[in-house]
Design a protein around this motif. Sequence first.
Motif, PDB file in Angstrom:
ATOM      1  N   GLU A  20       0.983  -1.775  -0.215  1.00 55.05           N
ATOM      2  CA  GLU A  20      -0.046   0.352   0.145  1.00 55.05           C
ATOM      3  C   GLU A  20       0.965   0.624  -0.095  1.00 55.05           C
ATOM      4  OE1 GLU A  20      -3.014  -0.448   3.136  1.00 55.05           O
ATOM      5  OE2 GLU A  20      -3.570  -2.082   2.292  1.00 55.05           O
ATOM      6  N   TYR A  27       0.152   6.982  -6.056  1.00 58.22           N
ATOM      7  CA  TYR A  27      -0.335   7.997  -5.686  1.00 58.22           C
ATOM      8  C   TYR A  27      -0.831   9.581  -6.270  1.00 58.22           C
ATOM      9  CZ  TYR A  27      -5.647   9.389  -4.193  1.00 58.22           C
ATOM     10  OH  TYR A  27      -6.923  10.927  -4.136  1.00 58.22           O
ATOM     11  N   TRP A  31      -1.581  11.707  -8.745  1.00 53.77           N
ATOM     12  CA  TRP A  31      -2.841  12.329  -8.931  1.00 53.77           C
ATOM     13  C   TRP A  31      -2.929  14.058  -9.621  1.00 53.77           C
ATOM     14  CZ3 TRP A  31      -6.037  16.110  -6.744  1.00 53.77           C
ATOM     15  CH2 TRP A  31      -6.763  16.318  -7.091  1.00 53.77           C
ATOM     16  N   ASP A  50     -13.748  11.950 -10.352  1.00 52.12           N
ATOM     17  CA  ASP A  50     -14.043  11.106 -10.692  1.00 52.12           C
ATOM     18  C   ASP A  50     -13.189  10.395 -10.679  1.00 52.12           C
ATOM     19  OD1 ASP A  50     -15.992  11.416  -8.105  1.00 52.12           O
ATOM     20  OD2 ASP A  50     -17.917  12.086  -9.865  1.00 52.12           O
ATOM     21  N   GLN A  53      -9.778   8.985  -9.681  1.00 50.05           N
ATOM     22  CA  GLN A  53     -10.543   8.296  -8.554  1.00 50.05           C
ATOM     23  C   GLN A  53     -10.535   7.067  -8.780  1.00 50.05           C
ATOM     24  OE1 GLN A  53      -8.608  10.019  -6.128  1.00 50.05           O
ATOM     25  NE2 GLN A  53     -10.095   8.072  -4.834  1.00 50.05           N
ATOM     26  N   GLU A  54     -11.327   6.545 -10.206  1.00 53.44           N
ATOM     27  CA  GLU A  54     -11.622   5.626 -10.772  1.00 53.44           C
ATOM     28  C   GLU A  54     -10.662   5.113 -11.473  1.00 53.44           C
ATOM     29  OE1 GLU A  54     -14.730   6.155 -13.139  1.00 53.44           O
ATOM     30  OE2 GLU A  54     -16.230   6.702 -12.433  1.00 53.44           O
ATOM     31  N   VAL A  57      -8.504   3.223  -8.650  1.00 52.84           N
ATOM     32  CA  VAL A  57      -9.151   2.168  -8.162  1.00 52.84           C
ATOM     33  C   VAL A  57      -8.965   1.088  -8.842  1.00 52.84           C
ATOM     34  CG1 VAL A  57     -11.418   1.730  -7.697  1.00 52.84           C
ATOM     35  CG2 VAL A  57     -11.449   2.886  -6.711  1.00 52.84           C
ATOM     36  N   SER A  58      -9.321   1.196 -10.163  1.00 50.89           N
ATOM     37  CA  SER A  58      -9.117   0.181 -11.653  1.00 50.89           C
ATOM     38  C   SER A  58      -7.155  -0.090 -11.208  1.00 50.89           C
ATOM     39  CB  SER A  58      -9.406   0.782 -12.350  1.00 50.89           C
ATOM     40  OG  SER A  58      -9.383  -0.440 -13.492  1.00 50.89           O
ATOM     41  N   TRP A  60      -5.644   0.033  -8.508  1.00 55.55           N
ATOM     42  CA  TRP A  60      -5.554  -2.094  -7.330  1.00 55.55           C
ATOM     43  C   TRP A  60      -6.073  -3.351  -7.328  1.00 55.55           C
ATOM     44  CZ3 TRP A  60      -1.737  -1.624  -3.643  1.00 55.55           C
ATOM     45  CH2 TRP A  60      -2.568  -2.892  -2.173  1.00 55.55           C
ATOM     46  N   ALA A  61      -7.308  -2.495  -7.848  1.00 57.23           N
ATOM     47  CA  ALA A  61      -7.897  -3.740  -8.347  1.00 57.23           C
ATOM     48  C   ALA A  61      -7.592  -4.367  -9.175  1.00 57.23           C
ATOM     49  CB  ALA A  61      -9.899  -3.670  -8.456  1.00 57.23           C
TER      50      ALA A  61
END
Length: 182
Positions: A20, A27, A31, A50, A53-54, A57-58, A60-61
Amino acid sequence: MSYSILEDNELMDKVRLSDERAFDEIYRRYWRKLYALSLYHLRDSNAAEDIVQEIFVSLWASRERSEIKHLYTYLATATKYSIFHYFAQPARNTDSLEELHTLAADHSTADTRFLEEEIRREIDRLPEKCRLVFRYSREEGLANKIISEKLNISTKAVEKHMTRALRQLRVQFKHMLMSLLF
């Protein structure tokens, strides 16, 4: 260990192992740049936030199966496609295709050529009347009244064909962009 001195590829190696702190460094590093890119094209700070952020998130996923060679290029490209997706949503203004074209012009020649080819291909797939109306309107800048006179149809028919053309193009670009992103 200070993560700020690590190269992008080293950070991604650590992110693949669910580190992390390495992700936080990525990030922190990117960012603001991605937000600026999004804000420039969207002119909407909430939508820009938004989208960024997406993207993260993507990232990391999909970290465990991700084989990213050039991190910033990957993130910027993902952001660009998210912006295209944003403009391709049906609720957007009918000028969104023009905004897509403008966005395409701001990117590398290869990306621009690819996007222009895709736009052209999708326009060519439109039914004949829709295609003619779309080209007269968007490529030649003709008013609906002039298009109606040229094609010998009512202005309402011109509007109907234009709405149909834009809807079909949005749907096609939504599918194309989703397949490119995933």
